[in-house]
Design a protein around this motif. Structure first.
Motif, PDB file in Angstrom:
ATOM      1  N   VAL A 163      54.417  86.341   7.990  1.00 32.61           N
ATOM      2  CA  VAL A 163      53.063  86.713   8.389  1.00 32.61           C
ATOM      3  C   VAL A 163      52.680  85.937   9.639  1.00 32.61           C
ATOM      4  O   VAL A 163      53.301  84.929   9.989  1.00 32.61           O
ATOM      5  CB  VAL A 163      52.038  86.420   7.266  1.00 32.61           C
ATOM      6  N   MET A 164      51.657  86.410  10.316  1.00 29.60           N
ATOM      7  CA  MET A 164      51.099  85.681  11.437  1.00 29.60           C
ATOM      8  C   MET A 164      50.279  84.499  10.917  1.00 29.60           C
ATOM      9  O   MET A 164      49.669  84.590   9.850  1.00 29.60           O
ATOM     10  CB  MET A 164      50.214  86.594  12.281  1.00 29.60           C
ATOM     11  N   CYS A 165      50.256  83.422  11.664  1.00 27.50           N
ATOM     12  CA  CYS A 165      49.539  82.246  11.171  1.00 27.50           C
ATOM     13  C   CYS A 165      49.130  81.344  12.326  1.00 27.50           C
ATOM     14  O   CYS A 165      49.605  81.487  13.454  1.00 27.50           O
ATOM     15  CB  CYS A 165      50.404  81.472  10.177  1.00 27.50           C
ATOM     16  N   HIS A 166      48.269  80.400  12.015  1.00 21.90           N
ATOM     17  CA  HIS A 166      47.834  79.372  12.970  1.00 21.90           C
ATOM     18  C   HIS A 166      47.671  78.090  12.182  1.00 21.90           C
ATOM     19  O   HIS A 166      46.893  78.032  11.235  1.00 21.90           O
ATOM     20  CB  HIS A 166      46.521  79.772  13.637  1.00 21.90           C
ATOM     21  N   GLY A 167      48.415  77.070  12.568  1.00 21.85           N
ATOM     22  CA  GLY A 167      48.370  75.805  11.854  1.00 21.85           C
ATOM     23  C   GLY A 167      49.652  75.575  11.073  1.00 21.85           C
ATOM     24  O   GLY A 167      50.548  76.420  11.032  1.00 21.85           O
ATOM     25  N   ASN A 168      49.725  74.400  10.442  1.00 20.45           N
ATOM     26  CA  ASN A 168      50.924  74.023   9.704  1.00 20.45           C
ATOM     27  C   ASN A 168      50.560  73.472   8.335  1.00 20.45           C
ATOM     28  O   ASN A 168      49.538  72.807   8.177  1.00 20.45           O
ATOM     29  CB  ASN A 168      51.723  72.963  10.469  1.00 20.45           C
ATOM     30  N   GLY A 169      51.438  73.730   7.367  1.00 20.48           N
ATOM     31  CA  GLY A 169      51.255  73.171   6.032  1.00 20.48           C
ATOM     32  C   GLY A 169      49.919  73.558   5.426  1.00 20.48           C
ATOM     33  O   GLY A 169      49.451  74.686   5.574  1.00 20.48           O
ATOM     34  N   ILE A 170      49.298  72.595   4.752  1.00 22.16           N
ATOM     35  CA  ILE A 170      48.049  72.919   4.062  1.00 22.16           C
ATOM     36  C   ILE A 170      46.874  73.055   5.019  1.00 22.16           C
ATOM     37  O   ILE A 170      45.751  73.316   4.590  1.00 22.16           O
ATOM     38  CB  ILE A 170      47.718  71.878   2.967  1.00 22.16           C
TER      39      ILE A 170
END
Length: 409
Positions: A163-170
């Motif tokens: 999926v598309m995302c912005h940021g890392n981990g929690i």
């Protein structure tokens, strides 16, 4: 013939054109990744098991370990239990196993968090902290004239979906599936036969090997013609001359792919259409990554442009204006604690920088380096990204006509 909307660009090589782009292009329709944060919380169950094993290792150290661990693990309102644990320190191994049960049961808060998570995240948080292109799909961006797309990819559902995302981990927010984005690109590509599009798979979160395999598989799935011809332009070596836009359009191989660290795990021989971005391009973010406010970004670019290219004959990478702003961490933390929106969010910061400052940077920086590959912004509809890219291309065309190759190959 028009190439990317201009006849005078057709006989420029791919690397003699400046492309208007967006940062985190698919950062819209995001939601906080509650599933991952809940999973991370629950995984601490193994910590409880380890603590129970430590409990049985020695009577002398057991008391302090249990007491300290108890205070650390339980919320303040449950600290009364810790005193009870300490007073029964001389208990048998069964007590240690009992501690494991107590510790594990305290993790029920993880499950409760999972069910309440989306309701807890304030409405303003997503648009303020995560969304770089809110309410503007890939289809809208391409129709408006964006020709460089920056895609951050994450794995969800136990590493089964990209999926598309912005940021890392929690701290990440997730958006539409990769399939959705590639469908939008393919639809535009097929409906606009004279347009050259660049896609960069750069940031990622998750198993990089799985993500790389997924990207390659999906690109081939969406951009291979029934005849077996690839729609991505292939280059067989790093010394091969980059094609002109006319050549790419005539061959119907109008999609150029770049990859960051997702490039290296691709098994050899790597696809000829996959280009490693850092070999060719100098990210503006490389020297502006500490900038949080417009005045800082402005100064960093002026310093970089003043420096100019090296004079030792080394290869000069393609330069890129990347207007990527950040919010001060202290402002975020202080605001969230008060339940307030931070004083500055991504959108307002973009509006401050996309117009006057972008124009000034373009006018100042262009003549100080041999070539500028892209101009990339957040909230692209707010400001002058297309104006600046066109000004750069006017200069590119004039220089090539005068016999200036601008870049090698």
């Amino acid at each position: 013939m028009l190439c990317n909307g201009r006849a005078d660009l057709c006989d420029l090589r791919y690397n003699q054109v400046t492309y208007p782009g967006t940062h985190n292009s698919a950062s819209y329709s995001l939601k906080y990744d509650c599933e991952l944060s809940t999973q991370t919380c629950l995984e601490t169950k193994t910590v409880c098991q380890a603590q129970a094993q430590n409990c049985t290792m020695g009577w002398e150290t057991r008391c302090s370990k249990m007491s300290n661990t108890c205070l650390d693990r339980l919320p303040d309102w449950m600290h009364w239990l810790c005193g009870a644990f300490t007073s029964t320190c001389e208990a048998t191994e069964q007590f240690c196993l009992g501690w494991e049960d107590i510790c594990t049961s305290s993790l029920e808060v993880c499950t409760l968090w999972g069910s309440a998570c989306l309701g807890v995240i304030p409405d303003w948080a997503i648009t303020c902290l995560w969304e770089n292109q809110p309410d503007h799909t890939i289809t809208q961006q391409l129709a408006a004239g964006i020709r460089f797309l920056d895609l951050g990819t994450c794995l969800t559902n136990n590493n089964t979906q990209a999926v598309m995302c912005h940021g890392n981990g929690i701290t990440r927010a997730i958006g539409v599936p990769l399939d959705d984005v590639l469908t939008q690109i393919a639809t535009f590509y097929n409906a606009n036969p004279n347009e050259v599009i660049t896609v960069e798979f750069n940031e990622y979160d998750g198993d990089v090997n799985l993500i790389s395999q997924t990207i390659v598989q999906k690109v081939l799935q969406y951009f291979t013609l029934p005849s077996g011809q690839l729609m991505m332009y292939p280059r067989t070596s790093t010394t091969q001359t980059w094609p002109t836009l006319r050549q790419m359009i005539t061959a119907n191989q109008r999609l150029m792919i770049f990859m960051g660290d997702t490039y290296y795990p691709i098994p050899d021989p790597k696809p000829t259409w996959a280009n490693q971005k850092d070999m060719w391009k100098q990210d503006g973010f490389a020297y502006t990554n500490q900038d949080s406010q417009p005045v800082q970004l402005n100064q960093s670019y002026y310093d970089w442009c003043n420096q100019g290219p090296p004079t030792d004959g080394s290869f000069i990478k393609w330069q890129q204006i990347d207007i990527n702003m950040a919010i001060l961490e202290d402002d975020i933390v202080a605001s969230v604690k008060k339940g307030q929106v931070p004083e500055l969010c991504i959108g307002p910061l973009a509006i401050q920088t996309n117009s006057a400052m972008l124009d000034a940077l373009g006018s100042y920086c262009y003549t100080r380096w041999p070539y500028w590959f892209r101009v990339r912004v957040n909230d692209y509809w707010e400001g002058d990204v297309f104006k600046v890219a066109n000004q750069f291309n006017d200069l590119n065309v004039a220089r090539v006509k005068a016999g200036d190759p601008i870049t090698p190959f």
